[in-house]
Structures are given as C-alpha cells and as structure tokens.
Design an enzyme around this catalytic site. Structure first.
Site, PDB file in Angstrom:
ATOM      1  CG  MET A  29      -1.908  -1.188   1.155  1.00  0.00           C
ATOM      2  SD  MET A  29      -3.487  -0.859   1.940  1.00  0.00           S
ATOM      3  CE  MET A  29      -2.975  -0.579   3.604  1.00  0.00           C
ATOM      4  CB  ALA A  31       3.755   4.566   3.289  1.00  0.00           C
ATOM      5  CG  HIS A  33       8.565   0.084   5.984  1.00  0.00           C
ATOM      6  ND1 HIS A  33       8.870  -1.254   6.057  1.00  0.00           N
ATOM      7  CD2 HIS A  33       7.220   0.174   6.198  1.00  0.00           C
ATOM      8  CE1 HIS A  33       7.787  -1.941   6.330  1.00  0.00           C
ATOM      9  NE2 HIS A  33       6.760  -1.102   6.403  1.00  0.00           N
ATOM     10  CG  HIS A  36       7.040  -2.231   2.082  1.00  0.00           C
ATOM     11  ND1 HIS A  36       6.893  -1.076   2.799  1.00  0.00           N
ATOM     12  CD2 HIS A  36       5.832  -2.846   2.103  1.00  0.00           C
ATOM     13  CE1 HIS A  36       5.644  -0.977   3.235  1.00  0.00           C
ATOM     14  NE2 HIS A  36       4.984  -2.044   2.840  1.00  0.00           N
ATOM     15  CG  ASP A 150       0.195  -7.029   8.299  1.00  0.00           C
ATOM     16  OD1 ASP A 150      -0.456  -6.443   9.170  1.00  0.00           O
ATOM     17  OD2 ASP A 150       1.036  -6.456   7.578  1.00  0.00           O
ATOM     18  CD  GLN A 153      -2.249  -8.633   4.697  1.00  0.00           C
ATOM     19  OE1 GLN A 153      -3.049  -7.725   4.761  1.00  0.00           O
ATOM     20  NE2 GLN A 153      -0.984  -8.431   4.352  1.00  0.00           N
ATOM     21  NE  ARG A 187      -1.688   0.729  10.103  1.00  0.00           N
ATOM     22  CZ  ARG A 187      -2.926   1.048   9.781  1.00  0.00           C
ATOM     23  NH1 ARG A 187      -3.495   2.074  10.341  1.00  0.00           N
ATOM     24  NH2 ARG A 187      -3.603   0.338   8.902  1.00  0.00           N
TER      25      ARG A 187
END
Ligand code: PAF
Length: 279
Positions: A29, A31, A33, A36, A150, A153, A187
C-alpha cells in the site's frame, strides 16, 4: 523500471515477458520502508521478474479517517523501488480497480477472519481478500511475498489461494524490525516522538512473554502482559492473545505438538500498531 497505472497495460507487458520467466510479486500500500524492500530483495533473488503494486486499498479500511490519514508517498516509493531494481510497478487508481463499485467480495476464510484483527476491524479481511485476489488475477505471479507482521493476513491469503485454487506460491517473510525492536510499519512515521520512544516496549514484552510461555500456562502469560501494559501511560493494549499458528484460535492449554504464536495490538496515541512472535 516500468510504471503502469492501467490493468490492461501492465497485463500486456507481463504477458509479453512471461514466456521464460518466473514472476515474483510484492503487493503493497506504498509508504515503503526497509521491510518492504527486504520482500522485494527476496523476490528478486527467487524470480526472473519482480512486480510491485502500490495501491492504498479503500475496502480494507474500516474507518474512513484511517484511509484518509494513511501515508501516501508515491514519488519517494518510486525512487526506493528503482534503488532495489524493481522491474515493474503497478500503481492503479481506485477507479481502475473498483470502477464505480468500491465494495468487497464476501469470503469464507474458514473462521480465520473472526479471530484477533477480525474482531476489531469489521470487513477488513474481505477487503484484503478482494484486492489481493484481483491483483493476482492481473499479475498472475509465480510467487507472492507477504511479511509475517500481518501474520493473520498471511494465513488468510494462504487459505484464499487454496480455496480458490489460485496458482501462486505464497511466501511468508520474517518481520523486519528497527534497531530498537519496533516492527517496521508505514504507520510508524505517524507516531509522535513520545509514542515512538514508548513503542519498542511492545516487542520487549512479546520477547518476555515468549520466555514465560516456556514455564507458565497461556492464561497466566496473558494476565502478565495485560498488567505490564497497565503500567504504560502512552500505550493502550487492545488485545494480547496466544493462538494456534494454523487455526489462529486462542489457546488455554499447551500441546507440545502444536505451534503457537503470540499476537498483540496496541494503540500508541492515535496509531494502532500490531506485532507477533513465534513461541
Ligand atoms: O499488507 C498490506 O500492505 C495490504 O494489506 C496488502 C496485502 C497490500 C493488500 O492491500
């Protein structure tokens, strides 16, 4: 690096390159860092071609203000993606994905969706399932990479792939942490200085809970964690659960043959942080 906003064009490009290649896919999504980037680096090692999607998926947000406030940093994301030699970026608009119908498909994830995050974020996993399934249909990856931060998920996506017979191998990757132990998350950039300083307490407590779980029963460990958070004025515990890794059902008694994980969600001011640890 090629950047596409349209389904058709990214599909055509991938199709034209696919003949002799394996495709590694990292859905994000944005943003971005280092967490990722570590997924992308792994995908690079294991595949001939790496596709990254950057899409803030509206259907997985249960609160509109969370969607509005979600960090959007596409220019920075693109330059980071270039720096790790990503081959193809798919960054569609919401209209390109959902047309005029921004709603989720309803999924049955064998009950995994009702545990932990599912109790606090209504419709979240239907939203995740909807977007990940659509992205898989567009990109048709050989392998897709997801972080274990996650974890729920990840298990839900594994279940979806199995149930819908989607031909992709799901690869779970270790949680990437800051030097002080805080799990990397888009976040984190929204934490105040004071909350950022308080946040490493989450992982510190998870590690202590893991040690305690060696000698104590699950309920006592849960009680201990709840107490520890009562002493933290800047962090508000939403849940701490010890669950079976496969079913994600909370456990009361240990069975040495099973694999367990501790899961936590904490509010640091306005920002909700999640983490987990294998026990
Ligand atoms: O983990 C995320 O960033 C998102 O849930 C995902 C998998 C990219 C779907 O929007």
């Amino acid at each position: 690096m090629l950047v596409f906003a349209k389904k058709k064009s990214v599909q055509q490009k991938i199709e034209s390159l696919k003949k002799a290649t394996s495709i590694g896919f990292v859905p994000t999504m944005g943003a971005l860092h280092k967490g990722h980037l570590s997924l992308i680096e792994r995908a690079k090692k294991e595949n001939d071609l790496v596709v990254v999607s950057v899409f803030v998926n509206p259907t997985q947000f249960d609160k509109q203000e969370d969607l509005i406030n979600y960090p959007k940093t596409i220019e920075k994301d693109l330059s980071l993606l270039k720096s790790v030699f990503c081959d193809i970026v798919f960054a569609p608009s919401a209209h390109e994905i959902y047309a005029n119908n921004i709603t989720s498909q309803a999924f049955d994830f064998d009950g995994l969706e009702f545990q932990m995050e599912g109790k606090f974020r209504t419709g979240h996993f239907d939203g995740v399932g909807t977007i990940v399934k659509r992205l898989f249909e567009i990109v048709k990856p050989t392998k897709a990479y997801f972080g274990e931060k996650d974890f729920q998920q990840l298990q839900i996506i594994r279940t979806m792939v199995k149930k819908h017979q989607i031909p992709v191998k799901i690869v779970g990757c270790d949680i990437y942490r800051e030097d002080d132990g805080l799990a990397m998350s888009s976040r984190n950039t929204r934490l105040t200085k004071a909350h950022r300083e308080a946040a490493p307490f989450i992982y510190k407590t998870l590690k202590q809970a893991k040690v305690k779980f060696g000698t104590e029963n699950a309920l006592d460990v849960v009680g201990w964690v709840e107490n520890e958070f009562k002493k933290q004025p800047l962090l508000e515990l939403e849940y701490f659960e010890i669950a079976d890794e496969e079913t994600l059902q909370t456990i009361k008694n240990k069975d040495i043959k099973q694999k367990y994980r501790a899961f936590i969600a904490v509010f640091a001011g306005e920002i909700r942080l999640i983490d987990n640890i294998s026990l």
